[in-house]
Motif scaffolding. Structure first.
Motif, mmCIF file in Angstrom:
data_model
loop_
_atom_site.group_PDB
_atom_site.id
_atom_site.type_symbol
_atom_site.label_atom_id
_atom_site.label_comp_id
_atom_site.label_asym_id
_atom_site.label_seq_id
_atom_site.Cartn_x
_atom_site.Cartn_y
_atom_site.Cartn_z
ATOM 1 N N LYS A 207 0.847 -1.257 0.096
ATOM 2 C CA LYS A 207 0.066 -0.002 0.078
ATOM 3 C C LYS A 207 0.996 1.278 -0.091
ATOM 4 N N ASP A 208 2.041 1.215 0.828
ATOM 5 C CA ASP A 208 2.921 2.487 0.849
ATOM 6 C C ASP A 208 4.378 2.030 1.366
ATOM 7 N N GLU A 209 5.106 1.699 0.265
ATOM 8 C CA GLU A 209 6.635 1.406 0.467
ATOM 9 C C GLU A 209 7.168 2.241 1.273
ATOM 10 N N ALA A 210 6.853 3.578 1.100
ATOM 11 C CA ALA A 210 7.795 4.451 1.703
ATOM 12 C C ALA A 210 7.544 4.730 3.196
ATOM 13 N N LYS A 211 6.466 4.170 3.789
ATOM 14 C CA LYS A 211 6.241 3.865 5.174
ATOM 15 C C LYS A 211 6.970 3.220 6.067
ATOM 16 N N PRO A 212 7.797 3.723 6.971
ATOM 17 C CA PRO A 212 8.643 2.713 7.866
ATOM 18 C C PRO A 212 7.627 2.032 8.751
ATOM 19 N N ILE A 213 8.100 0.823 9.172
ATOM 20 C CA ILE A 213 7.287 0.007 10.166
ATOM 21 C C ILE A 213 8.238 -0.621 11.356
ATOM 22 N N PHE A 214 7.495 -0.436 12.514
ATOM 23 C CA PHE A 214 8.172 -0.869 13.688
ATOM 24 C C PHE A 214 7.315 -2.066 14.259
ATOM 25 N N TYR A 278 16.971 -19.916 28.894
ATOM 26 C CA TYR A 278 17.005 -18.469 28.435
ATOM 27 C C TYR A 278 16.589 -18.315 26.920
ATOM 28 N N GLU A 279 15.479 -17.694 27.015
ATOM 29 C CA GLU A 279 14.767 -17.324 25.523
ATOM 30 C C GLU A 279 14.442 -15.853 25.493
ATOM 31 N N SER A 280 14.563 -15.489 24.106
ATOM 32 C CA SER A 280 14.303 -14.246 23.780
ATOM 33 C C SER A 280 12.996 -14.094 23.014
ATOM 34 N N LEU A 281 11.940 -14.156 23.965
ATOM 35 C CA LEU A 281 10.398 -13.953 23.461
ATOM 36 C C LEU A 281 10.170 -12.689 23.060
ATOM 37 N N ASP A 282 10.779 -11.603 23.537
ATOM 38 C CA ASP A 282 10.283 -10.179 23.184
ATOM 39 C C ASP A 282 11.136 -9.710 22.000
ATOM 40 N N ASN A 283 10.728 -9.050 21.097
ATOM 41 C CA ASN A 283 11.606 -8.419 20.139
ATOM 42 C C ASN A 283 11.013 -7.376 19.525
ATOM 43 N N ILE A 284 12.025 -6.451 18.952
ATOM 44 C CA ILE A 284 11.587 -5.205 18.135
ATOM 45 C C ILE A 284 12.218 -5.509 16.718
ATOM 46 N N PHE A 285 11.322 -5.557 15.869
ATOM 47 C CA PHE A 285 11.754 -5.749 14.347
ATOM 48 C C PHE A 285 11.453 -4.429 13.557
ATOM 49 N N VAL A 286 12.295 -4.074 12.805
ATOM 50 C CA VAL A 286 12.093 -2.893 11.951
ATOM 51 C C VAL A 286 12.235 -3.246 10.343
ATOM 52 N N SER A 287 11.326 -2.314 9.681
ATOM 53 C CA SER A 287 11.474 -2.590 8.229
ATOM 54 C C SER A 287 12.678 -2.259 7.611
ATOM 55 N N ASN A 288 12.676 -2.526 6.076
ATOM 56 C CA ASN A 288 14.189 -2.468 5.719
ATOM 57 C C ASN A 288 14.616 -1.075 5.257
ATOM 58 N N HIS A 289 13.770 -0.029 5.770
ATOM 59 C CA HIS A 289 13.947 1.359 5.655
ATOM 60 C C HIS A 289 15.277 1.514 6.618
ATOM 61 N N PHE A 290 15.629 0.936 7.650
ATOM 62 C CA PHE A 290 16.795 0.703 8.617
ATOM 63 C C PHE A 290 17.719 -0.010 8.199
ATOM 64 N N ALA A 291 17.684 -0.985 7.358
ATOM 65 C CA ALA A 291 18.864 -2.030 7.090
ATOM 66 C C ALA A 291 19.961 -1.135 6.700
ATOM 67 N N GLU A 292 21.047 -1.656 7.448
ATOM 68 C CA GLU A 292 22.383 -1.274 7.028
ATOM 69 C C GLU A 292 22.995 -1.211 5.729
ATOM 70 N N LEU A 293 22.729 -2.126 4.877
ATOM 71 C CA LEU A 293 22.978 -2.407 3.467
ATOM 72 C C LEU A 293 21.885 -1.640 2.628
ATOM 73 N N ASN A 294 21.034 -1.186 3.099
ATOM 74 C CA ASN A 294 19.974 -0.268 2.120
ATOM 75 C C ASN A 294 20.577 0.944 2.068
ATOM 76 N N SER A 295 21.071 1.214 0.603
ATOM 77 C CA SER A 295 21.567 2.669 0.396
ATOM 78 C C SER A 295 20.703 3.790 0.512
ATOM 79 N N LYS A 296 19.297 3.577 0.842
ATOM 80 C CA LYS A 296 18.102 4.440 0.780
ATOM 81 C C LYS A 296 17.724 4.405 2.046
ATOM 82 N N ARG A 297 18.332 3.895 3.089
ATOM 83 C CA ARG A 297 17.828 3.836 4.422
ATOM 84 C C ARG A 297 17.572 5.101 4.846
ATOM 85 N N ILE A 298 16.621 5.258 6.087
ATOM 86 C CA ILE A 298 16.157 6.748 6.383
ATOM 87 C C ILE A 298 16.773 6.700 7.858
ATOM 88 N N GLY A 299 17.441 5.368 8.328
ATOM 89 C CA GLY A 299 17.905 5.481 9.747
ATOM 90 C C GLY A 299 18.672 4.117 10.149
#
Length: 345
Positions: A207-214, A278-299
Protein backbone atom coordinates in the motif's frame (compact mmCIF):
# COMPACT_ATOMS: atom_id res chain seq x y z
CA UNK A 1 17.08 12.75 15.44
CA UNK A 2 17.17 9.89 17.92
CA UNK A 3 14.05 7.98 18.90
CA UNK A 4 13.64 4.97 21.16
CA UNK A 5 11.08 2.18 21.04
CA UNK A 6 10.33 -0.49 23.64
CA UNK A 7 8.20 -3.57 24.16
CA UNK A 8 6.89 -4.29 27.65
CA UNK A 9 4.87 -7.33 28.75
CA UNK A 10 3.51 -6.16 32.11
CA UNK A 11 1.97 -9.57 33.03
CA UNK A 12 -1.66 -9.36 34.07
CA UNK A 13 -2.10 -5.63 34.67
CA UNK A 14 -5.49 -5.25 36.33
CA UNK A 15 -6.68 -3.09 39.23
CA UNK A 16 -6.91 -4.40 42.77
CA UNK A 17 -9.78 -6.68 43.72
CA UNK A 18 -10.48 -7.81 40.14
CA UNK A 19 -10.27 -11.40 38.83
CA UNK A 20 -8.83 -12.20 35.40
CA UNK A 21 -9.78 -14.75 32.76
CA UNK A 22 -12.46 -17.06 34.21
CA UNK A 23 -11.25 -16.70 37.79
CA UNK A 24 -13.43 -15.64 40.70
CA UNK A 25 -10.81 -14.50 43.20
CA UNK A 26 -9.07 -11.10 42.97
CA UNK A 27 -5.71 -11.35 41.23
CA UNK A 28 -4.12 -8.56 43.32
CA UNK A 29 -4.92 -7.12 46.70
CA UNK A 30 -4.44 -3.40 47.30
CA UNK A 31 -0.83 -3.72 48.47
CA UNK A 32 0.19 -5.98 45.56
CA UNK A 33 -1.47 -3.66 43.05
CA UNK A 34 0.26 -0.60 44.53
CA UNK A 35 3.64 -2.35 44.32
CA UNK A 36 2.97 -3.41 40.74
CA UNK A 37 2.08 0.10 39.52
CA UNK A 38 5.12 1.56 41.30
CA UNK A 39 7.41 -1.10 39.79
CA UNK A 40 6.08 -0.52 36.26
CA UNK A 41 6.32 3.26 36.69
CA UNK A 42 9.95 3.04 37.82
CA UNK A 43 10.80 0.70 34.96
CA UNK A 44 9.26 3.05 32.42
CA UNK A 45 11.21 5.99 33.84
CA UNK A 46 14.41 3.94 33.74
CA UNK A 47 13.85 2.93 30.11
CA UNK A 48 12.87 6.46 29.05
CA UNK A 49 11.55 5.28 25.67
CA UNK A 50 9.54 7.47 23.30
CA UNK A 51 7.18 4.75 22.06
CA UNK A 52 6.20 1.70 24.14
CA UNK A 53 4.15 -1.29 23.07
CA UNK A 54 2.48 -3.10 25.98
CA UNK A 55 1.14 -6.62 26.30
CA UNK A 56 -1.22 -8.12 28.91
CA UNK A 57 -3.24 -5.00 29.70
CA UNK A 58 -6.59 -5.93 31.27
CA UNK A 59 -7.80 -2.42 32.13
CA UNK A 60 -6.86 0.98 30.71
CA UNK A 61 -7.29 2.53 34.16
CA UNK A 62 -4.54 0.30 35.56
CA UNK A 63 -2.09 1.38 32.87
CA UNK A 64 -2.94 5.04 33.32
CA UNK A 65 -2.29 4.72 37.05
CA UNK A 66 1.21 3.44 36.22
CA UNK A 67 1.78 6.72 34.35
CA UNK A 68 0.41 9.04 37.02
CA UNK A 69 2.93 11.58 38.25
CA UNK A 70 5.27 11.13 35.28
CA UNK A 71 5.70 13.14 32.07
CA UNK A 72 4.20 10.12 30.28
CA UNK A 73 0.82 10.79 31.86
CA UNK A 74 0.19 13.40 29.16
CA UNK A 75 1.41 11.26 26.26
CA UNK A 76 -0.80 9.65 23.65
CA UNK A 77 -2.23 6.29 24.78
CA UNK A 78 -4.36 3.72 23.01
CA UNK A 79 -5.52 0.43 24.54
CA UNK A 80 -6.93 -2.21 22.19
CA UNK A 81 -10.51 -2.91 23.30
CA UNK A 82 -9.92 -3.86 26.96
CA UNK A 83 -12.56 -6.09 28.58
CA UNK A 84 -11.07 -6.54 32.04
CA UNK A 85 -11.16 -10.32 31.63
CA UNK A 86 -8.61 -11.06 28.89
CA UNK A 87 -5.29 -9.39 28.02
CA UNK A 88 -4.95 -6.88 25.19
CA UNK A 89 -2.17 -4.79 23.67
CA UNK A 90 -1.61 -1.07 24.13
CA UNK A 91 0.65 1.66 22.81
CA UNK A 92 2.01 4.77 24.50
CA UNK A 93 3.67 7.46 22.40
CA UNK A 94 5.43 10.74 23.00
CA UNK A 95 4.53 11.58 19.40
CA UNK A 96 0.98 12.09 18.08
CA UNK A 97 -0.98 8.97 17.22
CA UNK A 98 -2.74 9.73 13.94
CA UNK A 99 -4.77 6.57 13.47
CA UNK A 100 -5.34 3.25 15.23
CA UNK A 101 -6.84 -0.11 14.30
CA UNK A 102 -7.30 -3.40 16.14
CA UNK A 103 -7.31 -6.46 13.89
CA UNK A 104 -9.11 -9.39 15.50
CA UNK A 105 -9.72 -11.58 12.46
CA UNK A 106 -7.06 -13.57 10.62
CA UNK A 107 -6.78 -12.27 7.04
CA UNK A 108 -7.17 -15.72 5.46
CA UNK A 109 -8.29 -19.31 5.96
CA UNK A 110 -5.20 -21.46 6.44
CA UNK A 111 -5.18 -24.49 4.15
CA UNK A 112 -3.01 -27.44 5.12
CA UNK A 113 -1.64 -30.01 2.71
CA UNK A 114 1.36 -32.31 2.71
CA UNK A 115 4.06 -33.33 0.27
CA UNK A 116 2.74 -35.58 -2.46
CA UNK A 117 5.60 -38.04 -1.98
CA UNK A 118 4.43 -38.63 1.59
CA UNK A 119 0.69 -38.78 0.98
CA UNK A 120 0.83 -40.86 -2.22
CA UNK A 121 -0.98 -42.80 -3.49
CA UNK A 122 -3.83 -40.88 -1.91
CA UNK A 123 -4.57 -37.50 -3.47
CA UNK A 124 -6.60 -35.34 -1.09
CA UNK A 125 -7.69 -31.73 -1.29
CA UNK A 126 -6.19 -29.19 1.17
CA UNK A 127 -7.76 -29.19 4.64
CA UNK A 128 -8.80 -25.84 6.07
CA UNK A 129 -7.73 -25.30 9.68
CA UNK A 130 -10.70 -23.59 11.39
CA UNK A 131 -8.86 -20.76 13.13
CA UNK A 132 -10.49 -17.41 12.40
CA UNK A 133 -9.16 -14.97 15.01
CA UNK A 134 -5.88 -13.88 16.56
CA UNK A 135 -5.56 -14.96 20.18
CA UNK A 136 -4.93 -11.27 20.98
CA UNK A 137 -5.95 -8.51 18.61
CA UNK A 138 -3.16 -6.99 16.54
CA UNK A 139 -2.74 -3.30 17.35
CA UNK A 140 -1.81 -0.99 14.48
CA UNK A 141 -1.00 2.67 15.10
CA UNK A 142 0.22 5.32 12.71
CA UNK A 143 2.48 7.74 14.57
CA UNK A 144 3.73 11.10 13.30
CA UNK A 145 7.36 11.19 14.45
CA UNK A 146 8.27 14.46 12.74
CA UNK A 147 7.20 16.59 9.78
CA UNK A 148 8.85 14.14 7.38
CA UNK A 149 8.15 10.72 8.87
CA UNK A 150 4.94 8.95 9.84
CA UNK A 151 5.60 5.38 10.92
CA UNK A 152 3.35 2.38 11.35
CA UNK A 153 3.83 0.71 14.73
CA UNK A 154 2.40 -2.77 15.27
CA UNK A 155 2.09 -4.27 18.76
CA UNK A 156 1.87 -8.07 18.94
CA UNK A 157 1.27 -10.80 21.49
CA UNK A 158 1.18 -14.21 19.85
CA UNK A 159 -0.13 -17.44 21.37
CA UNK A 160 2.01 -18.74 24.22
CA UNK A 161 3.73 -22.13 24.37
CA UNK A 162 1.31 -23.27 27.07
CA UNK A 163 -0.26 -26.55 25.87
CA UNK A 164 -3.83 -26.42 24.60
CA UNK A 165 -5.50 -29.38 26.35
CA UNK A 166 -9.01 -30.79 26.40
CA UNK A 167 -11.20 -29.54 29.25
CA UNK A 168 -11.04 -32.90 31.02
CA UNK A 169 -7.21 -33.00 31.04
CA UNK A 170 -5.25 -31.29 33.81
CA UNK A 171 -1.80 -30.03 32.85
CA UNK A 172 -0.20 -31.33 36.05
CA UNK A 173 -1.48 -34.88 35.58
CA UNK A 174 -1.45 -35.05 31.75
CA UNK A 175 0.66 -37.73 30.12
CA UNK A 176 3.70 -36.85 28.03
CA UNK A 177 1.88 -37.60 24.74
CA UNK A 178 -1.06 -35.43 25.83
CA UNK A 179 1.29 -32.56 26.70
CA UNK A 180 3.13 -33.00 23.38
CA UNK A 181 -0.14 -32.75 21.44
CA UNK A 182 -1.16 -29.70 23.48
CA UNK A 183 2.15 -27.95 22.78
CA UNK A 184 1.85 -28.67 19.05
CA UNK A 185 -1.70 -27.26 19.07
CA UNK A 186 -0.27 -24.05 20.54
CA UNK A 187 2.49 -24.08 17.93
CA UNK A 188 -0.05 -24.49 15.11
CA UNK A 189 -2.04 -21.51 16.39
CA UNK A 190 1.09 -19.40 16.87
CA UNK A 191 2.33 -20.40 13.42
CA UNK A 192 -0.93 -19.44 11.72
CA UNK A 193 -0.98 -16.15 13.64
CA UNK A 194 2.55 -15.39 12.42
CA UNK A 195 1.41 -16.01 8.83
CA UNK A 196 -1.49 -13.64 9.44
CA UNK A 197 0.94 -10.97 10.66
CA UNK A 198 3.09 -11.55 7.57
CA UNK A 199 0.03 -11.00 5.34
CA UNK A 200 -0.83 -7.76 7.16
CA UNK A 201 2.75 -6.50 6.83
CA UNK A 202 3.00 -7.28 3.12
CA UNK A 203 -0.36 -5.61 2.48
CA UNK A 204 0.85 -2.47 4.27
CA UNK A 205 4.12 -2.42 2.32
CA UNK A 206 2.29 -2.87 -0.98
CA UNK A 207 0.00 0.00 0.00
CA UNK A 208 2.83 2.42 0.86
CA UNK A 209 6.44 1.35 0.38
CA UNK A 210 7.75 4.62 1.79
CA UNK A 211 6.20 4.23 5.23
CA UNK A 212 8.57 2.69 7.82
CA UNK A 213 7.19 -0.07 10.08
CA UNK A 214 8.15 -1.01 13.64
CA UNK A 215 7.00 -4.24 15.28
CA UNK A 216 6.96 -4.40 19.08
CA UNK A 217 5.96 -7.69 20.56
CA UNK A 218 5.95 -10.71 22.79
CA UNK A 219 6.14 -13.33 20.06
CA UNK A 220 6.36 -16.27 22.48
CA UNK A 221 9.06 -17.98 20.44
CA UNK A 222 12.82 -17.78 20.06
CA UNK A 223 14.23 -15.38 17.51
CA UNK A 224 15.26 -18.16 15.11
CA UNK A 225 11.91 -19.99 15.30
CA UNK A 226 9.94 -20.54 12.10
CA UNK A 227 7.15 -18.33 13.46
CA UNK A 228 9.47 -15.35 13.93
CA UNK A 229 11.17 -15.94 10.59
CA UNK A 230 7.74 -15.97 8.92
CA UNK A 231 7.13 -12.47 10.24
CA UNK A 232 10.61 -11.21 9.34
CA UNK A 233 10.44 -12.57 5.78
CA UNK A 234 12.93 -14.51 3.69
CA UNK A 235 15.94 -12.84 2.13
CA UNK A 236 15.85 -13.08 -1.68
CA UNK A 237 18.07 -15.63 -3.38
CA UNK A 238 21.40 -14.19 -4.50
CA UNK A 239 20.98 -15.32 -8.12
CA UNK A 240 17.70 -13.45 -8.69
CA UNK A 241 17.70 -10.45 -11.05
CA UNK A 242 18.52 -7.20 -9.26
CA UNK A 243 15.10 -5.59 -9.78
CA UNK A 244 13.37 -8.63 -8.26
CA UNK A 245 15.76 -8.70 -5.29
CA UNK A 246 15.15 -5.01 -4.59
CA UNK A 247 11.39 -5.60 -4.63
CA UNK A 248 11.68 -8.59 -2.29
CA UNK A 249 14.04 -6.82 0.10
CA UNK A 250 11.34 -4.22 0.75
CA UNK A 251 9.32 -6.97 2.46
CA UNK A 252 12.15 -8.18 4.70
CA UNK A 253 12.32 -6.96 8.31
CA UNK A 254 15.36 -6.68 10.56
CA UNK A 255 15.48 -8.07 14.10
CA UNK A 256 17.14 -5.46 16.30
CA UNK A 257 18.66 -8.33 18.30
CA UNK A 258 20.62 -9.49 15.24
CA UNK A 259 21.88 -5.99 14.52
CA UNK A 260 23.07 -5.66 18.13
CA UNK A 261 24.73 -9.10 18.02
CA UNK A 262 26.75 -8.17 14.93
CA UNK A 263 28.18 -5.18 16.80
CA UNK A 264 28.91 -6.92 20.10
CA UNK A 265 31.57 -9.41 21.11
CA UNK A 266 29.20 -11.25 23.45
CA UNK A 267 25.45 -11.78 23.23
CA UNK A 268 23.43 -12.01 26.43
CA UNK A 269 20.00 -11.40 24.95
CA UNK A 270 17.16 -13.04 26.87
CA UNK A 271 13.82 -11.78 28.13
CA UNK A 272 12.32 -14.91 29.68
CA UNK A 273 13.55 -17.98 31.58
CA UNK A 274 11.60 -21.25 31.69
CA UNK A 275 12.97 -24.41 33.29
CA UNK A 276 16.51 -23.07 33.00
CA UNK A 277 16.14 -22.15 29.32
CA UNK A 278 17.00 -18.53 28.54
CA UNK A 279 14.77 -17.34 25.70
CA UNK A 280 14.35 -14.20 23.62
CA UNK A 281 10.56 -14.09 23.39
CA UNK A 282 10.26 -10.29 23.23
CA UNK A 283 11.60 -8.52 20.16
CA UNK A 284 11.65 -5.33 18.13
CA UNK A 285 11.62 -5.71 14.35
CA UNK A 286 12.16 -2.83 11.92
CA UNK A 287 11.38 -2.57 8.23
CA UNK A 288 14.00 -2.48 5.50
CA UNK A 289 14.09 1.32 5.79
CA UNK A 290 16.65 0.80 8.57
CA UNK A 291 18.76 -1.98 7.05
CA UNK A 292 22.49 -1.22 7.09
CA UNK A 293 22.95 -2.37 3.49
CA UNK A 294 20.02 -0.35 2.15
CA UNK A 295 21.55 2.62 0.33
CA UNK A 296 18.22 4.46 0.68
CA UNK A 297 17.76 3.80 4.38
CA UNK A 298 16.20 6.56 6.48
CA UNK A 299 17.87 5.60 9.74
CA UNK A 300 19.91 3.03 11.62
CA UNK A 301 19.80 1.03 14.84
CA UNK A 302 22.16 2.59 17.38
CA UNK A 303 21.83 -0.07 20.07
CA UNK A 304 19.45 -2.42 21.87
CA UNK A 305 19.03 -2.43 25.64
CA UNK A 306 17.57 -5.19 27.80
CA UNK A 307 15.97 -4.72 31.20
CA UNK A 308 15.96 -8.27 32.56
CA UNK A 309 17.62 -8.14 36.00
CA UNK A 310 14.28 -9.06 37.61
CA UNK A 311 13.86 -12.27 35.57
CA UNK A 312 14.72 -15.21 37.85
CA UNK A 313 16.20 -18.56 36.87
CA UNK A 314 14.42 -20.87 39.32
CA UNK A 315 16.79 -23.70 38.40
CA UNK A 316 19.71 -21.91 40.02
CA UNK A 317 18.01 -19.53 42.47
CA UNK A 318 15.87 -20.13 45.54
CA UNK A 319 14.29 -16.70 45.12
CA UNK A 320 10.61 -16.57 44.24
CA UNK A 321 9.28 -13.90 41.92
CA UNK A 322 6.76 -11.63 43.64
CA UNK A 323 3.35 -11.65 41.98
CA UNK A 324 3.56 -7.93 41.19
CA UNK A 325 6.79 -8.18 39.13
CA UNK A 326 6.36 -9.17 35.44
CA UNK A 327 7.89 -12.44 34.27
CA UNK A 328 9.33 -10.93 31.06
CA UNK A 329 12.24 -8.59 30.54
CA UNK A 330 11.80 -5.41 28.54
CA UNK A 331 13.54 -4.52 25.28
CA UNK A 332 14.37 -1.02 24.03
CA UNK A 333 15.99 0.00 20.75
CA UNK A 334 17.56 3.38 20.06
CA UNK A 335 17.24 4.49 16.45
CA UNK A 336 18.98 7.33 14.65
CA UNK A 337 16.77 8.93 12.01
CA UNK A 338 18.69 10.56 9.19
CA UNK A 339 17.89 14.15 8.39
CA UNK A 340 16.36 14.81 4.93
CA UNK A 341 19.64 16.45 3.84
CA UNK A 342 21.69 13.44 4.92
CA UNK A 343 22.31 10.48 2.69
CA UNK A 344 23.22 6.94 3.64
CA UNK A 345 26.80 6.03 2.67
Amino acid sequence: MKISLATFNVENLVTAGKPIYDGHRPHYNQDEYRKKTVWIKNQLLKMNADIIGFQEIFEERALRECLTGTPMANWHLFVANPTGKTPVNAILSKFPIIETEVIEDLPFVFDFFDEKEITAPLESAPVNIPLKKFSRGVLKAEIKINENISALVIVLHLKSKRPILADNIDRNTATSPELAKGSVRSLIRRGIESCGIRQILSDEINKDEAKPIFILGDLNDNDTAVTNQAILGEEPFRSLPLEIKIKKWKHVFQNCKDIQARKSIENFYYTYIHNGHYESLDNIFVSNHFAELNSKRIGRIIDVRLYNDHVIDDKTSMDKKPIYIPDHGQVMANIDLLQPTQSAP
